[in-house]
Motif scaffolding. Structure first.
Motif, PDB file in Angstrom:
ATOM      1  N   ASN A 173       0.816  -1.225   0.000  1.00 30.17           N
ATOM      2  CA  ASN A 173       0.000   0.000   0.000  1.00 30.17           C
ATOM      3  C   ASN A 173       0.846   1.270   0.000  1.00 30.17           C
ATOM      4  O   ASN A 173       0.300   2.373   0.102  1.00 30.17           O
ATOM      5  N   THR A 204      -6.596  -7.584   8.045  1.00 29.30           N
ATOM      6  CA  THR A 204      -7.105  -6.353   7.434  1.00 29.30           C
ATOM      7  C   THR A 204      -6.666  -5.077   8.154  1.00 29.30           C
ATOM      8  O   THR A 204      -7.094  -3.990   7.771  1.00 29.30           O
ATOM      9  N   LYS A 238      -8.198  -3.759   0.629  1.00 33.13           N
ATOM     10  CA  LYS A 238      -8.526  -2.515  -0.066  1.00 33.13           C
ATOM     11  C   LYS A 238      -8.757  -1.344   0.883  1.00 33.13           C
ATOM     12  O   LYS A 238      -8.460  -0.197   0.556  1.00 33.13           O
ATOM     13  N   ARG A 239      -9.316  -1.625   2.067  1.00 38.56           N
ATOM     14  CA  ARG A 239      -9.612  -0.549   3.021  1.00 38.56           C
ATOM     15  C   ARG A 239      -9.103  -0.922   4.409  1.00 38.56           C
ATOM     16  O   ARG A 239      -9.886  -1.260   5.304  1.00 38.56           O
ATOM     17  N   TYR A 254      -8.266  -0.872   8.081  1.00 38.61           N
ATOM     18  CA  TYR A 254      -8.813  -0.026   9.140  1.00 38.61           C
ATOM     19  C   TYR A 254      -7.726   0.656   9.968  1.00 38.61           C
ATOM     20  O   TYR A 254      -7.977   1.666  10.623  1.00 38.61           O
ATOM     21  N   TYR A 266      -5.408   2.366   8.805  1.00 31.42           N
ATOM     22  CA  TYR A 266      -5.046   3.624   8.144  1.00 31.42           C
ATOM     23  C   TYR A 266      -6.034   4.744   8.419  1.00 31.42           C
ATOM     24  O   TYR A 266      -5.840   5.872   7.971  1.00 31.42           O
ATOM     25  N   VAL A 267      -7.112   4.434   9.138  1.00 32.54           N
ATOM     26  CA  VAL A 267      -8.102   5.474   9.452  1.00 32.54           C
ATOM     27  C   VAL A 267      -8.237   5.671  10.963  1.00 32.54           C
ATOM     28  O   VAL A 267      -9.213   6.240  11.439  1.00 32.54           O
ATOM     29  N   LYS A 308      -1.424   7.811   6.215  1.00 38.46           N
ATOM     30  CA  LYS A 308      -1.859   6.860   7.234  1.00 38.46           C
ATOM     31  C   LYS A 308      -2.330   7.655   8.444  1.00 38.46           C
ATOM     32  O   LYS A 308      -1.543   8.167   9.232  1.00 38.46           O
TER      33      LYS A 308
END
Length: 297
Positions: free
Chosen positions: A63, A134, A139-140, A142, A144-145, A207
């Motif tokens: 990523n 994950t 793809k998304r 968590y 990173y948020v 990030k």
């Protein structure tokens, strides 16, 4: 082999062991303890932790989150010491091993429990595997948020402690949320140090960890809040379940948490801050061992 050992990040294993040992000690204090359950719990959580570390190494690399700005230990996939395709195979292998170990644990621990209990715990186990992968992969991711802290609190605290205790006792004791929260928060503190160390590189690569969102100054205050709430939870539990002064032995570990908070407040360079990840992880393990000695005695 050296690259694989580094990618497995052994210094994170004390955190994985801490929540399981806390659950085991709490079960033992009631006179209900099983060595097969304890050993399989330790094996399963170790496999899950290594899986998480491999997935984190792989996810950050593919990523684009691992760059030359990153100050922490070198990553295997980013550095090229382990190809991304090989790391992906290792992730699949450890997912399967974690599932096999987990099912074996549930079969032994819950053979006399209601059938639906097995399926509930199997669902929790699968959720642990998905969460491990994950966090930074997919793809998304968590992580990173800014949701990594919540995930650590849930899995290294509530699920780890309450779940492992139940596998021994077959009884839900909601009072155990307090020691479980302490374990979870101390694990969150390790992640927070990691994210403060990497705040500049994380900000540059998008990030959005908690320290990136808060800024360094507020992230330090957040760190103190984590430590103080964690210490408060175990103190409240001990007062509510006081069984003698030996149950206070865990207080010997508190100066180590204060030392960690002071270091995070004072140190600015990533190279100086990095050793305190290991220090916090080992302090958490020592805290759990001392707590266990206290409740068993």
């Amino acid at each position: 082999m050296k690259s694989w050992i580094e990618a497995a990040r052994p210094r994170t294993l004390p955190l994985a062991l801490s929540c399981i040992l806390m659950g085991c000690f709490l079960a033992a204090s009631t006179g209900q303890f099983s060595w097969p359950v304890a050993l399989l719990s330790i094996l399963t959580t170790t496999l899950l932790q290594v899986l998480s570390n491999f997935a984190n190494d792989y996810g950050d690399a593919v990523n684009g989150k691992d760059t030359e700005l990153r100050e922490g230990p070198r990553r295997a996939v980013h550095s090229g010491s382990i190809p991304a395709s090989t790391m992906l195979k290792a992730i699949i292998l450890f997912s399967i091993l974690s599932l096999i170990s987990g099912i074996s644990l549930l079969y032994i621990a819950l053979k006399d429990a209601p059938a639906n209990t097995f399926w509930v715990f199997l669902g929790i186990g699968i959720a642990c595997i998905i969460a491990a992968i994950t966090y930074t992969a997919g793809k998304r991711p968590y992580g990173y948020v800014g949701l990594g802290d919540l995930s650590v609190l849930i899995f290294f605290g509530w699920v780890g402690v309450l779940g492992s205790s139940y596998l021994h006792t077959h009884v839900w004791n909601w009072d155990l949320l307090l020691p479980a929260t302490s374990c979870g928060l101390f694990a969150v503190a390790v992640l927070n140090i990691n994210n403060i160390r990497d705040i500049e590189s994380d900000r540059a690569t998008g990030k959005n960890s908690i320290p990136v969102r808060l800024g360094r100054e507020k992230a330090v205050l957040y760190h103190w809040a984590i430590l103080l709430i964690g210490m408060s939870c175990i103190l409240i539990y001990t007062v509510q379940n006081f069984s003698g002064y030996t149950s206070l032995i865990f207080l010997l570990s508190f100066p180590l948490f204060i030392k960690n908070g002071l270091a995070v407040s004072r140190l600015k360079k990533a190279s100086e801050l990095d050793p305190y990840l290991k220090q916090m992880a080992l302090s958490t393990l020592l805290f759990v061992i001392l707590f266990g000695i206290g409740v068993i005695l």
